[in-house]
Write a protein that holds these residues in place. Structure first.
Motif, PDB file in Angstrom:
ATOM      1  N   ASN A  78     -12.453 -21.661  15.776  1.00  0.00           N
ATOM      2  CA  ASN A  78     -12.742 -20.434  16.894  1.00  0.00           C
ATOM      3  C   ASN A  78     -13.032 -19.308  15.331  1.00  0.00           C
ATOM      4  O   ASN A  78     -12.520 -18.318  15.803  1.00  0.00           O
ATOM      5  CB  ASN A  78     -12.190 -20.164  17.934  1.00  0.00           C
ATOM      6  N   PHE A  80     -14.564 -16.587  17.659  1.00  0.00           N
ATOM      7  CA  PHE A  80     -15.136 -15.632  18.766  1.00  0.00           C
ATOM      8  C   PHE A  80     -14.463 -14.265  17.715  1.00  0.00           C
ATOM      9  O   PHE A  80     -14.879 -13.111  18.348  1.00  0.00           O
ATOM     10  CB  PHE A  80     -14.658 -15.945  19.750  1.00  0.00           C
ATOM     11  N   ARG A  81     -12.766 -14.477  17.988  1.00  0.00           N
ATOM     12  CA  ARG A  81     -12.707 -13.512  17.589  1.00  0.00           C
ATOM     13  C   ARG A  81     -12.379 -12.347  16.539  1.00  0.00           C
ATOM     14  O   ARG A  81     -12.107 -10.678  16.168  1.00  0.00           O
ATOM     15  CB  ARG A  81     -10.132 -13.451  17.644  1.00  0.00           C
ATOM     16  N   ARG A 163     -22.265 -19.836  19.472  1.00  0.00           N
ATOM     17  CA  ARG A 163     -21.585 -18.739  19.905  1.00  0.00           C
ATOM     18  C   ARG A 163     -20.930 -17.721  19.224  1.00  0.00           C
ATOM     19  O   ARG A 163     -20.663 -16.785  20.305  1.00  0.00           O
ATOM     20  CB  ARG A 163     -20.311 -19.617  18.893  1.00  0.00           C
ATOM     21  N   THR A 166     -22.343 -15.906  23.151  1.00  0.00           N
ATOM     22  CA  THR A 166     -21.272 -15.958  23.177  1.00  0.00           C
ATOM     23  C   THR A 166     -20.034 -14.400  23.577  1.00  0.00           C
ATOM     24  O   THR A 166     -19.426 -13.209  23.760  1.00  0.00           O
ATOM     25  CB  THR A 166     -19.902 -16.857  23.342  1.00  0.00           C
ATOM     26  N   VAL A 167     -20.263 -13.760  21.685  1.00  0.00           N
ATOM     27  CA  VAL A 167     -19.765 -12.962  20.852  1.00  0.00           C
ATOM     28  C   VAL A 167     -20.580 -11.363  21.762  1.00  0.00           C
ATOM     29  O   VAL A 167     -20.112 -10.783  21.994  1.00  0.00           O
ATOM     30  CB  VAL A 167     -19.642 -13.243  19.539  1.00  0.00           C
TER      31      VAL A 167
END
Length: 674
Positions: A78, A80-81, A163, A166-167
């Motif tokens: 992932n 994302f972070r 993805r 989403t960010v």
């Protein structure tokens, strides 16, 4: 270097033979192989990166293998972070984030195996940011071009795009929330009264994402709103010059700026029609994210990113004070001499009180407190009477000098202006030193003489007098080292003054004091209003002088309490102590002991000035974001100019310079403060 190149080729060959594994060990090994032995050696890192790019261009199978492993890593973990947070200050705030980073250094957190951000934590070291950021962006672009990301499958591309979207939503949401920060609203109340661009950009970006597949969809209006957000932050930053700033405000503004820039990069990346347009932004994101990952747990990086602007604001207040210490005309020099002379008798009394307190043999802590109060109250009284202590001036003038030099871009003109400015500062400083010395020495001498001749008293016992003379001996004691310790205190007192000047403006000290009803009843409304205005206008000066007094008292007693070689030597107090000792020993003629003591006093003053000026000059350079190497060069030139100033004065060369340019620099400093 050759071993590293062989290792890189071996890793790529292994990637070509083996499938991707969940831990991404081969990608991690490749990144570690690209790390130079010295993280600051950008040249070595560039050579390795160039070699990797050339190898990928020669061997398409290696390029395909590396691309396959990188895409598999992005899909398996992932990110994302990593994309949301890497290179961006945490939402925790400065205090909590600093505490978290310090705790991590002592006890690291266990990694999350599914997080790409935690994976990068194990790959990069804190010092890796130096070579990552130092690499030419064009080299990153060529490396990404050699990987041919346009050849990835449509399914993988769709997953990565989803993805990233989403960010984008998360970043937009954080920016909207950050725009409602109370610290920002305090400096710009219009954000709470009218349509805020921070809130409007969230709605616009969500609408764009919902209709992104439409032929006429574009994010141009969202970019306009983000540009308006950046303009608001710039306006708040300019307003902070007059309204003050804080760590919290600085932290919030920097975090928002970073988020806005990251969001603009992602929008550009999502809108780009092909890989050719995506490569520059991909290279920028890659370098920023990797450098941010390397510094994720670095307290030093957090301090540098957050406190730099606060330091700049503090130095601006110090510089505004410093410009009043640069005299030009004979009348101004005479005024500075008189102001310094007024402080001389007070310094002589402070020195005598310290001697008497030490002779009473109080308990160590009691003596420390009393001596510190003696110094602190004395310096505050000197300040409130509009007198000056000579050695406090360099810490102020150094910062003003840096700001004036920022107006000059030509190196030759910079050197000429530096010599000119240092010459003027030296002459102004000499007038203040002479005022302090003559009156401090003369007052102490007169007091000791009058007490002995009229009353038969010795203000200082002979044993104590010999010790006072020994304390200022330049070659048989640590007097010059202790003078350097005092110079550090002089520099810190300037920082404290700037900090409280900034705080007085930011916290609206005058206005808040004026609202105290009980004080207005006690002192009267008019008198209390004037007292409130005085406190707001002079809080920095009062606190800076009080701090310097406490500093001198603390270090003077700390050495006795701990047994460490810690003490202070200040030119004005050393001169007064020498006068008391001379009279106590009944020296009617100058002998070698007194001559060495007087030479020691002058050298102590020189050490006071050089240390305080050097520290203030360097910190002011760094606060204006001057690169470390250039800052060191300018500091060296300034110290050399200060050393040469007496010779220039004696040889009547003067301080020739462009008077118009100097006046322009001073006017620029005044307008910047206003």
């Amino acid at each position: 270097m050759e071993n590293a190149l062989v290792t890189i080729e071996q890793i790529l060959a292994q990637m070509n033979r083996e499938p991707f594994t969940e831990d991404g060990r081969l990608v991690r090994r490749l990144l570690c192989a690209l790390r130079p032995r010295d993280p600051r050696d950008v040249g070595a890192a560039a050579v390795l990166l160039e070699a990797l790019t050339a190898l990928l261009q020669r061997r398409p199978d290696y390029a395909e293998a590396l691309r396959r492993h990188v895409i598999a890593l992005l899909l398996a973990k992932n990110f994302f972070r990593l994309l949301l947070d890497s290179g961006i200050l945490s939402e925790r705030g400065f205090g909590k984030e600093l505490s978290r980073r310090l705790r991590f250094r002592l006890l690291p957190l266990p990694p999350n195996p599914n997080s790409l951000r935690d994976w990068t934590d194990r790959v990069f070291l804190p010092k890796d940011h130096a070579w990552i950021e130092g690499i030419d962006p064009g080299l990153w672009e060529r490396l990404l071009a050699a990987l041919h990301f346009e050849r990835i499958s449509g399914e993988d591309k769709a997953e990565l795009v989803q993805r990233m979207e989403t960010v984008v939503v998360a970043l937009s949401h954080q920016i909207a929330a950050g725009g409602l920060n109370p610290e920002l609203l305090r400096l710009d109340p219009s954000l709470d009264e009218y349509d805020s661009p921070f809130l409007a950009q969230y709605e616009e970006i969500n609408a764009w994402l919902r209709g992104r597949t439409a032929p006429d969809a574009d994010a141009s209006h969202a970019r306009v709103l983000l540009a308006q957000c950046a303009e608001v932050l710039d306006k708040i930053r300019r307003r902070a010059h007059t309204a003050g700033t804080s760590v919290e405000l600085t932290y919030a503004a920097i975090r928002l700026e970073q988020q806005i820039q990251r969001l603009e990069d992602l929008l550009t990346l999502l809108e780009a029609p092909g890989i050719g347009q995506q490569l520059p932004i991909l290279a920028k994101l890659l370098a920023g994210i990797l450098a941010g990952a390397a510094q994720r747990y670095s307290p030093k990086a957090l301090m540098a990113a957050t406190t730099g602007r606060l330091a700049y604001q503090i130095t601006q207040h110090v510089a505004h004070t410093g410009q009043h210490y640069v005299a030009e005309s004979p009348r101004e020099h005479w005024t500075m001499f008189l102001a310094a002379a007024g402080a001389g008798p007070i310094i002589a009394l402070m020195a005598l009180l310290k001697i008497r307190l030490q002779d009473m043999h109080y308990a160590p802590l009691s003596e420390l407190a009393l001596v510190s109060l003696d110094y602190a109250l004395g310096f505050v009284i000197i300040y409130m009477l509009h007198f000056t202590v000579a050695t406090k001036q360099p810490a102020m003038t150094a910062t003003f000098m840096v700001n004036a030099l920022q107006q000059i871009r030509n190196s030759q003109q910079e050197r000429r202006m530096l010599v000119c400015f240092v010459g003027r500062v030296f002459k102004s400083q000499m007038m203040s030193i002479l005022g302090n010395l003559f009156l401090a020495f003369g007052t102490a001498f007169a007091l000791a003489y009058a007490a002995r001749e009229a009353l038969g008293w010795r203000l200082v016992e002979p044993a104590k007098a010999l010790q006072l003379l020994q304390d200022v001996q330049p070659f048989t004691s640590l007097a010059l080292f202790y003078a350097g310790v005092a110079g550090v205190g002089l520099f810190l007192s300037g920082v404290v003054s700037g900090y409280y000047d900034n705080k007085a403006v930011y916290e609206q000290v005058s206005e808040r004091l004026a609202r105290l009803r009980w004080a207005a009843r006690v002192f009267g409304p008019g008198r209390w209003r004037r007292m409130s205005e005085y406190a707001g206008d002079h809080l920095g000066g009062i606190m800076g002088n009080a701090f310097f007094g406490l500093y001198l008292g603390l270090f003077g007693a700390l050495g006795k309490l701990t047994g460490l070689p810690l003490d202070i030597r200040h030119i004005a107090f050393s001169a007064a102590n020498t006068a008391y000792a001379w009279q106590s020993l009944n020296f009617h003629a100058v002998n070698h002991t007194l001559a060495l003591a007087l030479a020691g006093v002058l050298l102590i003053g020189f050490a006071n000035l050089m240390v305080s000026f050097g520290l203030a000059f360097y910190v002011a350079l760094r606060a204006t974001r001057t690169p470390p190497r250039r800052a060191a060069q300018q500091l060296g030139r300034a110290l050399l100019a200060l050393l040469a100033a007496p010779l220039r004065l004696l040889t009547l060369r003067g301080d020739r310079c462009d008077q118009a340019r100097l006046e322009k620099a001073i006017e620029a400093q005044e307008s910047a403060h206003q």
